[in-house]
Design a protein around this motif. Sequence first.
Motif, short mmCIF file in Angstrom:
data_model
loop_
_atom_site.label_atom_id
_atom_site.label_comp_id
_atom_site.label_asym_id
_atom_site.label_seq_id
_atom_site.Cartn_x
_atom_site.Cartn_y
_atom_site.Cartn_z
N ILE A 29 -4.41 -3.37 3.04
CA ILE A 29 -3.39 -3.78 2.07
C ILE A 29 -3.04 -2.60 1.17
O ILE A 29 -1.87 -2.37 0.87
CB ILE A 29 -3.88 -4.99 1.24
CG1 ILE A 29 -4.16 -6.20 2.14
CG2 ILE A 29 -2.87 -5.34 0.14
CD1 ILE A 29 -2.96 -6.76 2.85
N ASP A 30 -4.07 -1.85 0.75
CA ASP A 30 -3.82 -0.66 -0.09
C ASP A 30 -2.90 0.32 0.64
O ASP A 30 -1.98 0.89 0.05
CB ASP A 30 -5.13 0.05 -0.45
CG ASP A 30 -6.02 -0.79 -1.35
OD1 ASP A 30 -5.50 -1.74 -2.00
OD2 ASP A 30 -7.24 -0.53 -1.41
N PHE A 31 -3.14 0.51 1.94
CA PHE A 31 -2.32 1.44 2.73
C PHE A 31 -0.88 0.94 2.83
O PHE A 31 0.07 1.71 2.62
CB PHE A 31 -2.93 1.61 4.13
CG PHE A 31 -2.17 2.56 5.00
CD1 PHE A 31 -2.34 3.93 4.86
CD2 PHE A 31 -1.28 2.10 5.96
CE1 PHE A 31 -1.63 4.82 5.66
CE2 PHE A 31 -0.57 2.97 6.77
CZ PHE A 31 -0.75 4.34 6.61
N LEU A 32 -0.71 -0.33 3.15
CA LEU A 32 0.65 -0.89 3.25
C LEU A 32 1.38 -0.81 1.91
O LEU A 32 2.57 -0.47 1.86
CB LEU A 32 0.60 -2.34 3.74
CG LEU A 32 0.12 -2.56 5.17
CD1 LEU A 32 0.04 -4.05 5.48
CD2 LEU A 32 1.00 -1.85 6.17
N ASN A 33 0.67 -1.08 0.83
CA ASN A 33 1.29 -0.99 -0.49
C ASN A 33 1.64 0.45 -0.84
O ASN A 33 2.67 0.71 -1.46
CB ASN A 33 0.38 -1.61 -1.56
CG ASN A 33 0.32 -3.12 -1.45
OD1 ASN A 33 1.22 -3.76 -0.90
ND2 ASN A 33 -0.75 -3.71 -1.95
N ALA A 34 0.79 1.40 -0.45
CA ALA A 34 1.08 2.81 -0.70
C ALA A 34 2.33 3.25 0.05
O ALA A 34 3.12 4.05 -0.48
CB ALA A 34 -0.12 3.67 -0.31
N LEU A 35 2.53 2.73 1.26
CA LEU A 35 3.75 3.06 2.01
C LEU A 35 5.00 2.61 1.28
O LEU A 35 6.07 3.22 1.42
CB LEU A 35 3.72 2.42 3.40
CG LEU A 35 2.81 3.06 4.43
CD1 LEU A 35 2.90 2.30 5.76
CD2 LEU A 35 3.13 4.52 4.64
N GLN A 36 4.89 1.57 0.48
CA GLN A 36 6.06 1.07 -0.25
C GLN A 36 6.53 2.07 -1.31
O GLN A 36 7.67 2.03 -1.75
CB GLN A 36 5.76 -0.29 -0.88
CG GLN A 36 5.37 -1.35 0.13
CD GLN A 36 6.28 -1.39 1.35
OE1 GLN A 36 7.48 -1.62 1.22
NE2 GLN A 36 5.72 -1.13 2.52
N ARG A 45 6.42 -0.33 11.92
CA ARG A 45 5.85 -1.67 11.80
C ARG A 45 5.00 -1.81 10.54
O ARG A 45 4.93 -2.87 9.94
CB ARG A 45 5.03 -2.02 13.05
CG ARG A 45 5.83 -1.95 14.34
CD ARG A 45 7.11 -2.74 14.27
NE ARG A 45 6.83 -4.16 14.34
CZ ARG A 45 7.68 -5.11 14.01
NH1 ARG A 45 8.87 -4.82 13.56
NH2 ARG A 45 7.35 -6.38 14.11
N MET A 46 4.35 -0.71 10.14
CA MET A 46 3.58 -0.74 8.89
C MET A 46 4.50 -0.52 7.69
O MET A 46 4.37 -1.20 6.68
CB MET A 46 2.48 0.32 8.93
CG MET A 46 1.41 0.04 9.96
SD MET A 46 0.11 1.28 10.01
CE MET A 46 0.98 2.72 10.63
N TYR A 47 5.42 0.41 7.82
CA TYR A 47 6.38 0.68 6.75
C TYR A 47 7.12 -0.60 6.37
O TYR A 47 7.33 -0.88 5.20
CB TYR A 47 7.37 1.75 7.21
CG TYR A 47 8.46 2.06 6.20
CD1 TYR A 47 8.29 3.09 5.28
CD2 TYR A 47 9.65 1.34 6.18
CE1 TYR A 47 9.29 3.39 4.35
CE2 TYR A 47 10.65 1.62 5.26
CZ TYR A 47 10.46 2.64 4.34
OH TYR A 47 11.45 2.92 3.42
#
Length: 187
Positions: free
Chosen positions: A9-16, A142-144
């Motif tokens: 979740i931290d990684f996906l949020n960082a991509l935002q 897909r993650m972005y």
Amino acid sequence: MTWYMPWEIDFLNALQNIRNPILDKIMVFFSTLGNAGIFWIVIALILLIPKKTRWTGFECICAMLVTFIIGNLILKNVFDRTRPWVVTGFDQFPAGLKLPGDASFPSGHTMNSITASLVLLFNDKRMGIPAVIIAVLISFSRMYNYCHFPTDVIAGVVIGIVSAICMHLIFRFWRNKIQNNENKIPS
């Protein structure tokens, strides 16, 4: 089923934090390109037409079929993982993104893209290198776009690599066997 590691979740949020309107359009384009594997299926079907690339096209279709059976029919149903946006309540999707309705694990876009692009790479580097670049962009998108956890994409990469390698070895064996039999025929 909801299961994930907190870092995901931290990684996906960082991509935002890198999102912007131009990158949003690019990432939606690549996600859409990977929808249902159609892009890769069309390439494989086109490769079936000329005799010179027929084996590659058939190998690509067979490898993607194996990937589909393992990933989409078996693993997605066994794990039935909830999508990340459902878990977090994320709702800031880029315009034009089609949200998937199936399970999250493993990433089907990634599996198909990696499988097809590696088959192309194994058979023709000139086709394969751009295909691998496209596959990586589809996987990252897909993650972005918050559609998959990182482990969904990692699993898709692993399944794609294994499927492509196994199918390539099988096809190389078949081709060699056929060629050896043709060479044994007396003229």
